[in-house]
Design a protein around this motif. Structure first.
Motif, PDB file in Angstrom:
ATOM      1  N   LYS A 123       0.839  -1.193   0.000  1.00 56.05           N
ATOM      2  CA  LYS A 123       0.000   0.000   0.000  1.00 56.05           C
ATOM      3  C   LYS A 123       0.881   1.253   0.000  1.00 56.05           C
ATOM      4  O   LYS A 123       0.985   1.969   0.995  1.00 56.05           O
ATOM      5  CB  LYS A 123      -0.916   0.025   1.224  1.00 56.05           C
ATOM      6  CG  LYS A 123      -1.907  -1.139   1.290  1.00 56.05           C
ATOM      7  CD  LYS A 123      -2.771  -1.025   2.541  1.00 56.05           C
ATOM      8  CE  LYS A 123      -3.763  -2.161   2.628  1.00 56.05           C
ATOM      9  NZ  LYS A 123      -4.601  -2.053   3.860  1.00 56.05           N
ATOM     10  N   PRO A 124       1.545   1.537  -1.098  1.00 59.86           N
ATOM     11  CA  PRO A 124       2.437   2.710  -1.133  1.00 59.86           C
ATOM     12  C   PRO A 124       1.649   4.010  -1.234  1.00 59.86           C
ATOM     13  O   PRO A 124       0.548   4.054  -1.774  1.00 59.86           O
ATOM     14  CB  PRO A 124       3.254   2.471  -2.401  1.00 59.86           C
ATOM     15  CG  PRO A 124       2.353   1.687  -3.285  1.00 59.86           C
ATOM     16  CD  PRO A 124       1.546   0.798  -2.377  1.00 59.86           C
ATOM     17  N   PHE A 125       2.242   5.052  -0.663  1.00 60.12           N
ATOM     18  CA  PHE A 125       1.639   6.373  -0.807  1.00 60.12           C
ATOM     19  C   PHE A 125       1.794   6.852  -2.245  1.00 60.12           C
ATOM     20  O   PHE A 125       2.782   6.535  -2.913  1.00 60.12           O
ATOM     21  CB  PHE A 125       2.308   7.380   0.133  1.00 60.12           C
ATOM     22  CG  PHE A 125       2.021   7.126   1.586  1.00 60.12           C
ATOM     23  CD1 PHE A 125       0.747   7.320   2.097  1.00 60.12           C
ATOM     24  CD2 PHE A 125       3.019   6.692   2.440  1.00 60.12           C
ATOM     25  CE1 PHE A 125       0.480   7.094   3.437  1.00 60.12           C
ATOM     26  CE2 PHE A 125       2.764   6.468   3.776  1.00 60.12           C
ATOM     27  CZ  PHE A 125       1.489   6.663   4.278  1.00 60.12           C
ATOM     28  N   LEU A 126       0.823   7.622  -2.706  1.00 66.83           N
ATOM     29  CA  LEU A 126       0.867   8.153  -4.067  1.00 66.83           C
ATOM     30  C   LEU A 126       1.299   9.612  -4.107  1.00 66.83           C
ATOM     31  O   LEU A 126       1.386  10.196  -5.178  1.00 66.83           O
ATOM     32  CB  LEU A 126      -0.506   8.018  -4.727  1.00 66.83           C
ATOM     33  CG  LEU A 126      -0.970   6.577  -4.969  1.00 66.83           C
ATOM     34  CD1 LEU A 126      -2.313   6.569  -5.650  1.00 66.83           C
ATOM     35  CD2 LEU A 126       0.049   5.826  -5.808  1.00 66.83           C
ATOM     36  N   MET A 127       1.556  10.194  -2.959  1.00 65.10           N
ATOM     37  CA  MET A 127       2.032  11.576  -2.928  1.00 65.10           C
ATOM     38  C   MET A 127       3.480  11.632  -3.401  1.00 65.10           C
ATOM     39  O   MET A 127       4.184  10.628  -3.411  1.00 65.10           O
ATOM     40  CB  MET A 127       1.913  12.140  -1.515  1.00 65.10           C
ATOM     41  CG  MET A 127       2.835  11.497  -0.499  1.00 65.10           C
ATOM     42  SD  MET A 127       2.494  11.995   1.188  1.00 65.10           S
ATOM     43  CE  MET A 127       0.987  11.116   1.528  1.00 65.10           C
ATOM     44  N   SER A 128       3.919  12.822  -3.791  1.00 63.27           N
ATOM     45  CA  SER A 128       5.300  12.978  -4.243  1.00 63.27           C
ATOM     46  C   SER A 128       6.245  12.817  -3.054  1.00 63.27           C
ATOM     47  O   SER A 128       5.861  13.059  -1.902  1.00 63.27           O
ATOM     48  CB  SER A 128       5.487  14.361  -4.867  1.00 63.27           C
ATOM     49  OG  SER A 128       5.321  15.372  -3.885  1.00 63.27           O
ATOM     50  N   PRO A 129       7.494  12.402  -3.313  1.00 62.37           N
ATOM     51  CA  PRO A 129       8.439  12.209  -2.203  1.00 62.37           C
ATOM     52  C   PRO A 129       8.637  13.464  -1.358  1.00 62.37           C
ATOM     53  O   PRO A 129       8.701  13.387  -0.134  1.00 62.37           O
ATOM     54  CB  PRO A 129       9.729  11.803  -2.925  1.00 62.37           C
ATOM     55  CG  PRO A 129       9.274  11.202  -4.213  1.00 62.37           C
ATOM     56  CD  PRO A 129       8.051  11.953  -4.605  1.00 62.37           C
ATOM     57  N   GLU A 130       8.709  14.645  -1.998  1.00 60.12           N
ATOM     58  CA  GLU A 130       8.924  15.878  -1.235  1.00 60.12           C
ATOM     59  C   GLU A 130       7.725  16.182  -0.346  1.00 60.12           C
ATOM     60  O   GLU A 130       7.872  16.485   0.846  1.00 60.12           O
ATOM     61  CB  GLU A 130       9.170  17.050  -2.187  1.00 60.12           C
ATOM     62  CG  GLU A 130       9.407  18.363  -1.462  1.00 60.12           C
ATOM     63  CD  GLU A 130       9.531  19.529  -2.417  1.00 60.12           C
ATOM     64  OE1 GLU A 130       9.876  20.625  -1.943  1.00 60.12           O
ATOM     65  OE2 GLU A 130       9.271  19.355  -3.609  1.00 60.12           O
ATOM     66  N   LEU A 131       6.522  16.074  -0.910  1.00 60.99           N
ATOM     67  CA  LEU A 131       5.320  16.314  -0.124  1.00 60.99           C
ATOM     68  C   LEU A 131       5.195  15.286   0.989  1.00 60.99           C
ATOM     69  O   LEU A 131       4.819  15.598   2.118  1.00 60.99           O
ATOM     70  CB  LEU A 131       4.095  16.258  -1.043  1.00 60.99           C
ATOM     71  CG  LEU A 131       2.753  16.700  -0.453  1.00 60.99           C
ATOM     72  CD1 LEU A 131       2.795  18.173  -0.103  1.00 60.99           C
ATOM     73  CD2 LEU A 131       1.629  16.412  -1.431  1.00 60.99           C
TER      74      LEU A 131
END
Length: 729
Positions: A710-718
């Protein structure tokens, strides 16, 4: 991958705390979403929502079109544009005997000071259309005496009499009884197409043609003050037309430079947004520091001006005593003006510094969201131009509402009422027929001697005319409904577009083609009912506020502290209600665009989702809005400074090109306000993008835990910055 591991561990820690006995979210905050973790963006398979409201909305639009047609058939805008004489005829209307008579003349303007002028805004004296206003004092008696010596006196006086009257030897008493001619004429000038006394102030005394008194047809002494009081019964704005003509003249001379200023604002706004894409953090911190320095410079400048005016005579006069002045230099010579500016700038400066000191971490989070929004907009540049479509829709809605309102206001035939100089006449304001009035009982009644059957207003006795007020109220509600629907359509479309960007696993490869058009199609095809439902709720709240404002104007003369207190409380409550509905609608439209559910369900889920992230929501919303507001102020202020230097001839290179203006602040304010609105149109897209990304981020945290499954879909910086903020909370 370090940020993913950090947030995953944080999420695991939160879950372990809950398992160990921490209280789960209460019912007020709602339960977290239990959706499929494989969710990857706005739902494509969806059904129509709020179908009943959609059908009602379509029926209402068709009814609104029918109302416009009925108003167009009954109304006549000429009744608004042209003044009307005592026989319901337009002054200055082409193709009529009054075509060359555009000005309205009052037979006895002294009667306009009578309380009956408050009834339908009609003065109880005969009113005729004339070519020009009189330029001398004269009475009918004086004219008869002079007529024996020369016919020129009668030829001049007869142009103010009723058409067809040509008997200068008729006794004065009969002329005044039959209202064939005015009893007297005074030097006048046209104002709002009406002849009003030409007042001139000499040494503090109001005069007309250098006279302070005169005699009427009955040889009674009259003062100019009586004329002034009567003229105020018609209008209290003696110089408004002259001011308006000067403003129009300034626009005619400077429109090209105003257009250049607005185009400059457009270019600066686009450049600002493009720079945000690559240097969001640097640009926003530069904006904050620049605003702080500009405010500091403003404080220093105000102090210097106060020091300079300290010993100048007359600088201690209050602004209230000066009144309304068109020359801004008058206010700049007052110490009170600079004190007000000094306090305002000091409060603003202190607020910004306190925010940076206590909310510096949240400012970093807001900048991260804006940076992510810049990336989203750079991949979908078409979103920047969607406000143009909204602008066209709003222009269409507002124009249709305004035209319908004018036609409704000018509906009906001429209605004649009994106008009597004696307030004790019990037939006053009753309907009459001008053709048979002289043979009626009213004209011979002792209490109504001197009464006349004069034109009052346009109306009728049909059901349509009796319900014109309700039709105007309906027109206002429907106009507000269409305007709010247009704004809701923009918000839902942009929300669906930016949600497609957020939920794309690989950016920009997985962003669907034409996301803006797809989101717009989904909003129109499936969610017209939901958007109309939300717009109707907001419009109802706005209509109630408008009604309260109307009641406040009506109750201004009532000396009742209790009624004013209750009215102010109601205004405050409905203002808060409107703000809350607007905020909830905005977030509900985002959920509608993503999940395709009806408005009530979307509003409830958005509310609970925001409550579960209440600290982030409360702080980030305000900080982000404040940063965007600073950007708008910087753009509008920068363009305004350039415009000020140009119109005050402070730029030597193009000094000769500056047009000669009556008021340089006319084009200056136009450029500043226009620049702010242009910047607001671009930044509104940014604000919608930030709100959408924030809701998607909150939902992302509940759906996923940062693991490989279940990986996050937000950008790495955010992910990194917001994850740390979540841990600190």
């Amino acid at each position: 991958m370090a940020p993913h591991r950090y947030t995953a561990s944080s999420s695991a820690a939160v879950k372990s705390e809950t398992a160990a006995g921490a209280a789960p979210p209460g019912p007020y905050y709602g339960e977290p979403h239990r959706f499929d973790a494989s969710f990857r963006g706005p739902v494509h398979r969806r059904s129509c929502t709020d179908i009943l409201c959609c059908l009602i909305f379509i029926i209402v639009i068709l009814s609104y079109v029918a109302l416009g047609i009925v108003a167009w058939l009954h109304g006549d805008p000429r009744k608004v544009l042209h003044p009307t004489n005592s026989y319901g005829q337009f002054c200055g209307q082409k193709g009529t005997p009054n075509a060359k008579k555009p000005i309205l003349f009052y037979f006895n303007i002294l009667k306009c000071a009578n309380p009956t002028i408050l009834i339908n805004l009609q003065c109880p004296t005969t009113q005729m259309c004339v070519t020009k206003c009189p330029d001398r004092f004269a009475t009918y008696t004086e004219m008869q005496l002079q007529h024996m010596l020369s016919k020129s006196y009668w030829e001049y006086y007869r142009q103010f009499c009723k058409p067809g009257f040509s008997n200068p030897d008729k006794p004065v008493s009969q002329v005044l009884r039959d209202e064939d001619c005015p009893s007297m004429i005074v030097p006048s000038r046209p104002f709002l197409q009406r002849c009003l006394p030409d007042f001139i102030t000499l040494n503090g005394t109001v005069t007309v043609a250098n006279r302070t008194s005169f005699k009427d047809a009955l040889e009674m002494a009259r003062s100019v003050t009586e004329l002034q009081h009567a003229a105020k019964g018609i209008t209290g704005l003696v110089d408004t037309k002259e001011l308006g003509m000067k403003i129009v003249e300034d626009y005619a001379k400077s429109w090209a430079w105003i257009l250049i200023g607005l185009l400059l604002s457009l270019a600066v706004s686009l450049l600002f947004i493009l720079l945000l894409r690559f240097t969001a953090g640097l640009l926003l911190w530069t904006t904050i520091i620049t605003v702080i320095l500009l405010l500091a410079y403003g404080l220093w400048y105000c102090c210097m001006e106060l020091s300079r005016l300290r010993h100048r005579p007359g600088s201690d006069v209050a602004i209230v005593e000066v009144g309304l002045q068109t020359d801004l230099q008058v206010y700049l010579q007052l110490s009170q003006t600079w004190i007000i500016l000094l306090v305002s700038l000091a409060v603003t400066e202190a607020s910004i510094l306190l925010m940076l000191i206590f909310l510096r971490r949240r400012v970093r989070v807001a900048i991260a969201l804006l940076r992510e929004a810049s990336k989203a907009i750079s991949h979908i540049m078409s979103t920047l131009f969607f406000p143009v479509i909204t602008f066209l829709l709003l222009t269409l809605c507002i124009s249709y509402w305004a035209v319908t309102a004018v036609y409704l206001a000018s509906s009906g035939e001429a209605v004649y009422r009994v106008m009597s100089p004696d307030v004790s006449c019990h037939h006053a304001n009753s309907t009459c027929n001008p053709e048979s009035f002289n043979r009626s009982i009213i004209s011979t009644s002792a209490s109504c001697l001197g009464s006349q059957c004069l034109f009052a207003f346009y109306g009728g006795e049909t059901s349509y005319h009796h319900h014109l007020f309700l039709l105007q109220l309906s027109n206002l509600l429907l106009g507000l409904w269409l305007i709010n629907f247009s704004l809701a359509l923009e918000q839902c479309t942009l929300a669906g577009t930016f949600a497609s960007y957020y939920w794309a696993k690989r950016k920009p490869q997985d962003i669907p083609p034409c996301p803006l058009f797809s989101s717009f199609s989904r909003a129109i095809r499936y969610h017209t009912g939901s958007l109309a439902f939300g717009a109707l709720i907001l419009s109802a709240a706005q209509l109630l506020r408008i009604i309260l404002e109307y009641l406040e104007q009506k109750l201004k003369g009532v000396d009742s502290s209790l009624s004013r207190f209750i009215l102010n409380c109601l205004k405050c409550c409905f203002w808060c209600l409107e703000k809350f509905i607007r905020y909830m609608n905005r977030n509900a439209y985002i959920m509608v665009a993503i999940y395709g559910k009806n408005l009530c369900t979307s509003a409830r889920e958005a509310f609970f989702l925001l409550m579960r992230n209440v600290v982030r929501t409360a702080v980030l919303d305000r900080v982000t809005d404040f940063l965007l507001f600073l950007g708008k102020v910087l753009i509008a202020g920068g363009v305004g400074v350039v415009a000020f230097l140009f119109f005050t001839k402070k730029i030597p290179v193009i000094q000769e090109e500056v047009p000669i203006l009556n008021y340089y602040w006319v084009p200056l304010l136009t450029v500043v306000i226009g620049a702010f609105l242009i910047a607001h149109a671009f930044f509104s897209v940014y604000a919608m993008c930030v709100d959408t990304l924030f809701l998607c981020f909150c939902d992302d945290l509940e759906r996923h835990d940062g693991s490989s499954e279940k990986p996050f879909l937000m950008s790495p910086e955010l992910h990194r910055i917001l994850g740390k903020s979540n841990h600190l909370r």
